[in-house]
Write an enzyme that holds these catalytic residues in place. Structure first.
Site, PDB file in Angstrom:
ATOM      1  N   ARG A 128      27.473  59.412  51.989  1.00 24.34           N
ATOM      2  CA  ARG A 128      28.134  60.337  52.903  1.00 24.34           C
ATOM      3  C   ARG A 128      29.615  60.527  52.554  1.00 24.34           C
ATOM      4  NH1 ARG A 128      25.363  59.192  56.939  1.00 24.34           N
ATOM      5  NH2 ARG A 128      25.716  57.123  56.146  1.00 24.34           N
ATOM      6  N   THR A 129      30.335  59.426  52.442  1.00 25.48           N
ATOM      7  CA  THR A 129      31.772  59.528  52.209  1.00 25.48           C
ATOM      8  C   THR A 129      32.063  60.177  50.860  1.00 25.48           C
ATOM      9  OG1 THR A 129      32.126  57.573  53.563  1.00 25.48           O
ATOM     10  CG2 THR A 129      33.933  58.221  52.139  1.00 25.48           C
TER      11      THR A 129
ATOM     12  N   LYS B 231      31.361  46.075  31.904  1.00 27.28           N
ATOM     13  CA  LYS B 231      31.622  45.482  30.577  1.00 27.28           C
ATOM     14  C   LYS B 231      32.873  44.620  30.599  1.00 27.28           C
ATOM     15  CE  LYS B 231      29.718  49.620  28.434  1.00 27.28           C
ATOM     16  NZ  LYS B 231      30.124  50.902  27.862  1.00 27.28           N
TER      17      LYS B 231
ATOM     18  N   ARG C  76      37.138  53.564  46.750  1.00 28.96           N
ATOM     19  CA  ARG C  76      36.461  52.638  47.655  1.00 28.96           C
ATOM     20  C   ARG C  76      36.205  51.341  46.894  1.00 28.96           C
ATOM     21  NH1 ARG C  76      31.392  53.510  51.575  1.00 28.96           N
ATOM     22  NH2 ARG C  76      33.108  54.453  52.733  1.00 28.96           N
TER      23      ARG C  76
ATOM     24  N   HIS D 169      39.558  52.023  56.713  1.00 28.32           N
ATOM     25  CA  HIS D 169      38.804  53.204  56.273  1.00 28.32           C
ATOM     26  C   HIS D 169      39.445  54.384  57.007  1.00 28.32           C
ATOM     27  CE1 HIS D 169      35.856  55.868  54.885  1.00 28.32           C
ATOM     28  NE2 HIS D 169      34.743  55.270  55.251  1.00 28.32           N
TER      29      HIS D 169
END
Lengths: 168, 327
Positions: free
Chosen positions: B67-68, B95, B117, B147
């Site tokens: 969603r975000t 890696k 995020r 958030h």
């Protein structure tokens, strides 16, 4: 600057626009001054289609320099512009950049049959190849002068013009 | 984490969007007002304006999100930016590349905005402290810390449905302890002057001294919901729980799940919100989630306009953007 008789200029513009009414044009005013004038012209001409308003903030070419004004008004075009004749109304035509931005925005709503420009004041200082089709008054001002339309909070919404010295 | 003013540039303009804590009330209102005009834009034929034409936005999601990430992508595209989505867990981080090396490489590709995020609190701050002056950072969720864009879209949704905050009693319900959304919501609501902010949760899911944030804690859900105007549900974050913080899912639902019976303690015109993804039958009953008081899907739609407003406000008119263009 000679005093501009706004009421007389509006009456002249309305008469000049009258022959266009047969094509059932859509009138669109640019926030804020242009919207006030469009409101007056719309009423004087008794246009059948509802009035539209445009805030061009999201289309300005100086966004990266000035950012956006959080008090952006909402553009409101109640009638689909597709294949219609549009009369765009603004208070002052100066550099032409506002009109360019307004036309870009209108075309994001659809493809009009034509766009005509009506302004109360056409002043000098054009930076783009844009001219008005209907002009209330033509003025020549000093480069650093800016002219602004004001509306009083009286019952008539009396319109007046003020000249500001930039940087002063 | 303390607000250190790193969000603002030397001219006092908002440059990054990292947290709501410490943001002036007027800045929050400016974002809400700007978002309002982007909502109107989302309803027209061509849902695009040229504001960020030529800018590159990188969605850097070290934690998964649908969603975000999607609403950020749509928001950036509607502003005419070019958008790249990167899921580093599948690429170079796997890696062994460090966070800052990943960012530096993407910056070398002339990225203008990173939407970040990360599972670690403070990740977006760390990046903001290392990028060059013309690069902007938006925090799309850092660990348990903040958030802020979710809280902004929640404030926008509340204002649209309920009007001025001064008259509103708001309850935040559920896993407050692990919730970055709750923390950002509390800062936003108190800054905007909500009449009362309550948090409702079992003691094990409430942060210690939560009252210091300016909220009233409740462990009895029915008492906490009495006469509230807004119910903001939280997702139970089982993936962040390290011990046995809830007795059993069934018991949690019985005590803290939002059912029509419990909702009836709130005002009749209460709005019910959830940031998603929902655990139906755990923190919220389907009858409420899909019921007439729910504004959960409008929250998602509003998220696009609010994220457009935040991007437009932080990327517009910074003197640095001009300096970069100069030869």
């Amino acid at each position: 600057m000679a005093a501009v008789d706004i009421e007389a200029a509006l009456a002249r513009m309305a008469e000049a626009l009258r022959p266009r009414l047969a094509a059932r044009p859509i009138m669109i005013g640019i926030h804020t001054g242009g919207a006030w004038l469009a409101e007056r012209l719309h009423k004087a001409l008794a246009l059948s289609e509802p009035l539209g308003t445009l805030d061009i903030s999201f289309y300005r070419d100086d966004f990266t320099r000035l950012g956006i004004n959080p008090q952006v008004k909402t553009s409101n075009l109640p009638v689909n512009v597709e294949d219609r004749h549009v009369i765009l109304v603004d208070d002052v035509l100066h550099t032409g950049r506002t009109i360019r931005a307004a036309m870009n925005e209108i075309f994001d709503y659809g493809r009009p049959a034509s766009v005509a420009l009506a302004v109360l004041i056409a002043r000098d200082g054009r930076e783009l190849p844009i001219q008005a089709d209907f002009v209330g008054e033509t003025l020549t001002l000093d480069k650093h002068q800016h002219i602004k339309l004001m509306r009083a909070h009286d019952p008539h919404g009396t319109l007046s013009l003020s000249i500001q010295e930039a940087g002063g | 984490m303390k607000q250190d003013g790193r969000q603002f540039d030397s001219h006092g303009r908002l440059r990054h969007f990292l947290t709501i804590e410490g943001l002036p009330r007027q800045t929050i209102l400016d974002i809400l007002d700007t978002a309002e005009s982007f909502i109107a834009m989302g309803e027209r034929e061509i849902k695009k304006v040229p504001l960020l034409r030529g800018k590159t936005v990188v969605n850097l999601f070290f934690e998964s999100s649908t969603r975000t990430r999607t609403t950020f992508e749509i928001a950036a595209k509607r502003l005419s930016a070019d958008v790249i989505n990167i899921n580093p867990s599948l690429s170079s981080t796997a890696k062994g590349e460090t966070l800052l090396d990943t960012v530096r490489n993407l910056e070398a590709m002339h990225t203008d905005l990173f939407v970040v995020r990360h599972a670690s609190s403070g990740a977006a701050y760390l990046i903001a402290g290392h990028v060059s002056e013309h690069v902007h950072i938006i925090n799309a969720g850092d660990g348990r810390h903040a958030h802020p864009t979710q809280a902004m879209l929640d404030m926008f949704t509340i204002r649209r449905h309920k009007g001025p905050f001064e008259n509103l009693r708001v309850a935040i319900v559920g896993d407050v302890l692990h919730s970055r959304v709750a923390r950002s919501e509390i800062h936003a609501l108190t800054t905007l002057g909500a009449a009362e902010v309550r948090v409702i949760a079992p003691k094990t899911l409430l942060p210690t001294a939560v009252e210091k944030l300016g909220v009233h804690p409740f462990t009895d859900m029915r008492a906490g919901l009495a006469d509230v105007d807004v119910i903001m549900m939280l997702r139970l974050q089982r993936e962040r729980m390290t011990g046995a913080l809830i007795p059993s899912e069934q018991e949690y639902f019985n005590l803290y799940g939002l059912t029509a019976e419990k909702r009836a303690y709130a005002k009749p015109d209460v709005i019910v919100m959830h940031p998603g993804p929902m655990n139906r039958g755990l923190e919220i009953d389907s009858a409420v989630a899909d019921g007439p008081n729910s504004v959960i899907l409008p929250q998602v739609t509003n998220g696009i306009a609010v994220r457009m407003a935040i991007m437009a406000l932080i990327m517009g008119g910074t003197p640095a953007a001009e300096a970069r263009r100069a030869p």
